[in-house]
Design a protein around this motif. Structure first.
Motif, short mmCIF file in Angstrom:
data_model
loop_
_atom_site.label_atom_id
_atom_site.label_comp_id
_atom_site.label_asym_id
_atom_site.label_seq_id
_atom_site.Cartn_x
_atom_site.Cartn_y
_atom_site.Cartn_z
N ILE A 269 0.83 -1.19 0.00
CA ILE A 269 0.00 0.00 0.00
C ILE A 269 0.88 1.25 0.00
CG2 ILE A 269 -1.91 -1.19 1.13
CD1 ILE A 269 -1.10 0.14 3.74
N ASN A 270 0.26 2.37 -0.34
CA ASN A 270 1.02 3.61 -0.47
C ASN A 270 0.45 4.68 0.45
OD1 ASN A 270 2.85 5.52 -1.48
ND2 ASN A 270 1.47 6.11 -3.13
N LEU B 198 -7.39 3.16 -4.60
CA LEU B 198 -6.22 4.02 -4.80
C LEU B 198 -5.14 3.79 -3.75
CD1 LEU B 198 -8.02 7.39 -5.64
CD2 LEU B 198 -7.26 5.59 -7.21
N LEU B 199 -5.46 3.06 -2.72
CA LEU B 199 -4.50 2.79 -1.65
C LEU B 199 -3.23 2.12 -2.18
CD1 LEU B 199 -3.88 2.70 1.43
CD2 LEU B 199 -5.14 0.55 1.53
N TRP B 200 -3.37 1.39 -3.28
CA TRP B 200 -2.22 0.67 -3.85
C TRP B 200 -1.56 1.41 -4.99
CZ3 TRP B 200 -6.62 -1.35 -1.90
CH2 TRP B 200 -6.50 -2.33 -0.92
N ALA B 201 -2.13 2.53 -5.42
CA ALA B 201 -1.62 3.25 -6.59
C ALA B 201 -0.48 4.20 -6.20
CB ALA B 201 -2.74 4.02 -7.26
N ARG B 202 0.38 4.46 -7.18
CA ARG B 202 1.51 5.34 -6.95
C ARG B 202 1.58 6.50 -7.95
NH1 ARG B 202 2.42 1.15 -4.08
NH2 ARG B 202 4.02 1.09 -2.46
N LYS B 203 1.02 6.31 -9.12
CA LYS B 203 1.00 7.38 -10.11
C LYS B 203 -0.45 7.65 -10.52
CE LYS B 203 5.65 6.79 -11.98
NZ LYS B 203 6.47 6.61 -13.21
N GLY C 120 1.60 10.27 -6.15
CA GLY C 120 0.95 10.35 -4.85
C GLY C 120 -0.38 11.07 -4.92
N LEU C 121 -1.31 10.64 -4.07
CA LEU C 121 -2.64 11.22 -4.04
C LEU C 121 -2.65 12.68 -3.62
CD1 LEU C 121 -5.06 8.49 -2.61
CD2 LEU C 121 -5.35 9.83 -4.70
N GLU C 122 -1.71 13.06 -2.77
CA GLU C 122 -1.66 14.45 -2.33
C GLU C 122 -1.38 15.38 -3.51
OE1 GLU C 122 -1.26 11.84 1.05
OE2 GLU C 122 -0.25 11.89 -0.89
N GLN D 31 -6.39 11.33 2.39
CA GLN D 31 -6.70 10.32 3.41
C GLN D 31 -8.05 9.67 3.14
OE1 GLN D 31 -5.98 10.97 7.63
NE2 GLN D 31 -4.63 12.69 7.16
N PHE D 32 -9.05 10.49 2.84
CA PHE D 32 -10.38 9.94 2.55
C PHE D 32 -10.34 9.07 1.30
CE2 PHE D 32 -14.31 10.55 0.00
CZ PHE D 32 -15.13 9.71 0.74
N GLU D 33 -9.67 9.53 0.25
CA GLU D 33 -9.65 8.77 -1.00
C GLU D 33 -8.98 7.42 -0.84
OE1 GLU D 33 -9.75 12.32 -4.34
OE2 GLU D 33 -7.80 11.63 -3.62
N ARG D 34 -8.04 7.31 0.08
CA ARG D 34 -7.39 6.00 0.30
C ARG D 34 -8.33 4.97 0.93
NH1 ARG D 34 -2.73 9.44 1.38
NH2 ARG D 34 -1.28 9.06 -0.35
#
Length: 380
Positions: free
Chosen positions: A60-61, A128-133, A142-144, A198-201
C-alpha cells in the motif's frame, strides 16, 4: 430530626457549585478532544485501520508525512464533497467522482466551473491505496499531488488554494475540525489536500461477485465462468487455446497492474499522453491502465470517453486495434486465428467476456454510507 440528618451530609453551597463547575469543565475538555462541539456529529478519533482481502497484497502507499487517521478521513470526506473549494461554490470533487457511478461521472469529459470541459474523462477512484501514479498520463506521484491539481485547474474547480483556505477559515465548521485533526485551527492548502487524500485512500472496492467467487461465496454462471477463462488466457490458436488476452494489463484481483500502454485507439493519437512529459515518440498515446472494477458503472470508456458501452470496448480489442510505433507489445500479434492480425473473438465469446466484466460490480461500494456526501447533516 430527619431534616437535620440529611443536612449533615450536604456540602456547603459554594463547594457544591465549585464541584459542579469542575465536572462541567472536565466534560468540555473531553468533548473537545473527541468531537466537534458545534452542531456536527461526534468525530471519530485514532488511527484508521484499512480493511481489505489478503489477496490484494500489502504494498500500500501511505506517505510517512500523512498517516491515515479516523479524524483525518472524516475531515477529508467533508472536503471531498465541499463546493466552497470551487470558484462558483457549486462544484466539489464529488461532482466528477460520484459514488453511484463508482466515483466517475458518466461523461466523456467532465464539466467544471463555468461549464468548462476537462481534457480527459474522470477515472474511478476505487482502490487508490495501492496506486503510486495518478492521472491518465501518470504525471502526479501520490494522491496528495493529484488532489491539488483539480482544485486550481481553470477547467475544473478553478480556485486558488489561498482563496479556498480563506473560505474554509470563515466557516463555523472547519477551523474546529482542523484543530481536532492537526492540533490547531490553522487551515492550509497542504492540510486540505492531505485530508482529501486520506479519505480517497479508504475507497476500497472488494465485495463484487468476483470477490465472492474468490472466497467461495458465489457460484458463477456458465457464461461468467467462460468469460473468466477468456479474460485470463492469451490466445494460442495452434494449440486450440482461445483467449481475450486481458491479464497482461488487468491481471490480479484488483484488475490493474499500475501500467501505462498505448492500446491501439489511433494510429496517431491526438492526445500525446505520457509523451507530453517524456518527449518520447514511443510514449505517444500511452495512458494509465484503469481498474476494471465496477466497469459496468463507469461508462463512457477510455481517456476521452469515446466508447459508450462495454460492447464497443470489447469490439475494439477484438477487431479494431490500430498499429503505431507506440502500440503496446501485449497487443501486437495476438489473435485467436493462425496468422491473424486481430484478436477475433466470436460473438458468443464477446458476450461471455462481458458477463464476467459485470461480475466486477460491487454494489456495497456504491452504497457504503462511509463514502457518501456527509453535508446533509453538517451544514455550517
Amino acid at each position: 430530626m430527619k431534616d437535620n440528618r440529611q443536612a449533615k451530609y450536604k456540602l456547603p453551597l459554594s463547594l457544591r457549585k465549585g464541584k459542579a463547575w469542575l465536572i462541567l469543565c472536565l466534560l468540555l475538555v473531553v468533548a473537545g478532544l473527541t468531537a466537534y462541539t458545534g452542531t456536527g456529529p461526534v468525530v471519530p478519533m485514532g488511527d484508521y485501520v484499512f480493511s481489505y482481502p489478503a489477496n490484494f497484497g500489502n504494498r500500500i502507499n501511505v506517505p510517512a508525512n500523512n498517516p491515515t487517521t479516523q479524524q483525518g478521513v472524516y475531515l477529508g470526506r467533508l472536503l471531498f464533497y465541499e463546493p466552497k473549494l470551487s470558484s462558483t461554490n457549486t462544484i466539489s470533487c464529488g461532482s466528477c467522482h460520484q459514488q453511484s457511478k463508482a466515483f466517475t461521472d458518466g461523461k466523456a469529459l467532465s464539466v467544471g466551473v463555468n461549464n468548462g470541459l476537462a481534457t480527459r474523462s474522470s477515472m474511478s477512484l476505487a482502490n487508490l491505496l495501492w496506486a503510486r501514479k495518478f492521472f491518465w498520463d501518470g504525471r502526479a506521484v501520490g494522491l496528495e499531488e493529484q488532489a491539488a491539481f483539480p482544485l486550481t485547474n481553470p477547467h475544473e474547480m478553478g480556485q486558488a488554494i489561498s482563496v479556498s483556505v480563506q473560505k474554509l477559515s470563515n466557516t463555523k465548521l472547519y477551523p474546529g475540525l482542523f484543530k481536532i485533526v492537526y492540533g490547531d485551527s490553522i487551515i492550509t492548502g497542504d492540510r486540505i489536500v492531505k485530508t482529501i487524500a486520506q479519505f480517497e485512500r479508504t475507497l476500497i472496492s472488494a465485495n463484487s461477485r468476483y470477490d465472492q467467487y474468490l472466497r467461495n461465496a458465489y457460484q458463477p454462471t456458465e457464461d461468467e465462468l467462460k468469460g473468466m477463462e477468456l479474460f485470463n488466457r492469451a490466445p494460442d490458436p495452434e494449440k486450440g487455446i482461445r483467449g481475450a488476452n486481458c491479464t497482461h494489463c488487468h491481471g490480479g484481483p484488483k484488475t490493474y497492474l499500475e501500467l501505462f500502454h498505448n492500446n491501439g485507439l489511433d494510429s496517431i493519437s491526438k492526445d500525446e499522453g505520457m509523451a507530453a512529459f517524456t518527449g518520447l515518440v514511443t510514449d505517444r498515446g500511452r495512458f494509465k491502465v484503469p481498474t476494471l472494477r465496477n466497469i459496468a458503472l463507469t461508462a463512457p470508456y477510455m481517456h476521452d470517453g469515446r466508447f459508450k458501452t462495454l460492447d464497443e470496448v470489447v469490439e475494439h480489442y477484438s477487431e479494431h486495434i490500430k498499429q503505431s510505433v507506440s502500440l503496446s507489445a501485449f497487443l501486437q500479434g495476438e489473435s485467436n486465428e493462425v496468422s491473424g492480425k486481430s484478436l477475433k473473438l466470436l460473438p458468443k465469446e464477446k458476450k461471455q467476456l462481458i458477463a464476467f466484466l459485470n461480475m466486477l460490480t460491487d454494489s456495497t461500494f456504491i452504497t457504503d454510507k462511509r463514502f457518501a456526501d456527509p453535508h446533509q447533516s453538517t451544514k455550517s
